[in-house]
Design an enzyme around this catalytic site. Structure first.
Site, mmCIF file in Angstrom:
data_model
loop_
_atom_site.group_PDB
_atom_site.id
_atom_site.type_symbol
_atom_site.label_atom_id
_atom_site.label_comp_id
_atom_site.label_asym_id
_atom_site.label_seq_id
_atom_site.Cartn_x
_atom_site.Cartn_y
_atom_site.Cartn_z
ATOM 1 N N HIS A 135 12.985 6.191 -2.902
ATOM 2 C CA HIS A 135 13.639 5.678 -4.104
ATOM 3 C C HIS A 135 14.584 6.708 -4.705
ATOM 4 O O HIS A 135 14.394 7.909 -4.558
ATOM 5 C CB HIS A 135 12.596 5.268 -5.142
ATOM 6 C CG HIS A 135 11.709 4.166 -4.643
ATOM 7 N ND1 HIS A 135 12.147 2.864 -4.538
ATOM 8 C CD2 HIS A 135 10.440 4.174 -4.204
ATOM 9 C CE1 HIS A 135 11.167 2.116 -4.068
ATOM 10 N NE2 HIS A 135 10.117 2.885 -3.848
ATOM 11 N N CYS A 136 15.608 6.205 -5.382
ATOM 12 C CA CYS A 136 16.542 7.071 -6.091
ATOM 13 C C CYS A 136 15.781 7.799 -7.180
ATOM 14 O O CYS A 136 14.859 7.223 -7.757
ATOM 15 C CB CYS A 136 17.685 6.251 -6.687
ATOM 16 S SG CYS A 136 18.876 5.780 -5.419
ATOM 17 N N PRO A 137 16.091 9.038 -7.388
ATOM 18 C CA PRO A 137 17.295 9.766 -7.003
ATOM 19 C C PRO A 137 17.196 10.542 -5.689
ATOM 20 O O PRO A 137 18.070 11.352 -5.393
ATOM 21 C CB PRO A 137 17.490 10.733 -8.161
ATOM 22 C CG PRO A 137 16.091 11.126 -8.517
ATOM 23 C CD PRO A 137 15.288 9.842 -8.337
ATOM 24 N N ASP A 144 17.061 1.570 -0.963
ATOM 25 C CA ASP A 144 16.794 1.357 -2.384
ATOM 26 C C ASP A 144 17.996 0.616 -2.979
ATOM 27 O O ASP A 144 19.136 1.025 -2.753
ATOM 28 C CB ASP A 144 16.605 2.701 -3.080
ATOM 29 C CG ASP A 144 16.240 2.583 -4.550
ATOM 30 O OD1 ASP A 144 16.605 1.569 -5.185
ATOM 31 O OD2 ASP A 144 15.602 3.495 -5.069
ATOM 32 N N ASP A 186 24.536 4.344 -7.097
ATOM 33 C CA ASP A 186 24.352 5.780 -7.317
ATOM 34 C C ASP A 186 25.271 6.605 -6.417
ATOM 35 O O ASP A 186 25.861 7.589 -6.863
ATOM 36 C CB ASP A 186 22.900 6.187 -7.083
ATOM 37 C CG ASP A 186 21.973 5.768 -8.203
ATOM 38 O OD1 ASP A 186 22.468 5.256 -9.229
ATOM 39 O OD2 ASP A 186 20.753 5.953 -8.056
#
Length: 68
Positions: free
Chosen positions: A9-11, A36, A42
């Site tokens: 998952h981000c970040p 994600d 992003d």
């Protein structure tokens, strides 16, 4: 160079890209594999803020070129 961030998952994809970018020569490309849903927006924002090029965005594959 390929960064496999699938399932993360981000970040995390952005952090991994930033780390790998240090070793990348100007003109070089990195393919980021990220599934994600936040990865696309992003990565676009990261490239815009850093003055780099998002060459392609075909989820889950994103190609970033180092411009400077």
């Amino acid at each position: 160079m390929i960064l496999d961030c699938l399932g993360r998952h981000c970040p995390v994809p952005i952090l991994e890209l930033a780390k790998a970018f240090e070793a990348l020569e100007v003109g070089g490309q990195i393919t980021v594999l990220a599934d994600d849903p936040a990865a696309g927006p992003d990565l676009r924002a990261w490239c815009r803020m850093r003055g780099q090029e998002l060459v392609s965005a075909a989820p889950p594959s994103y190609v970033v070129r180092r411009l400077s």
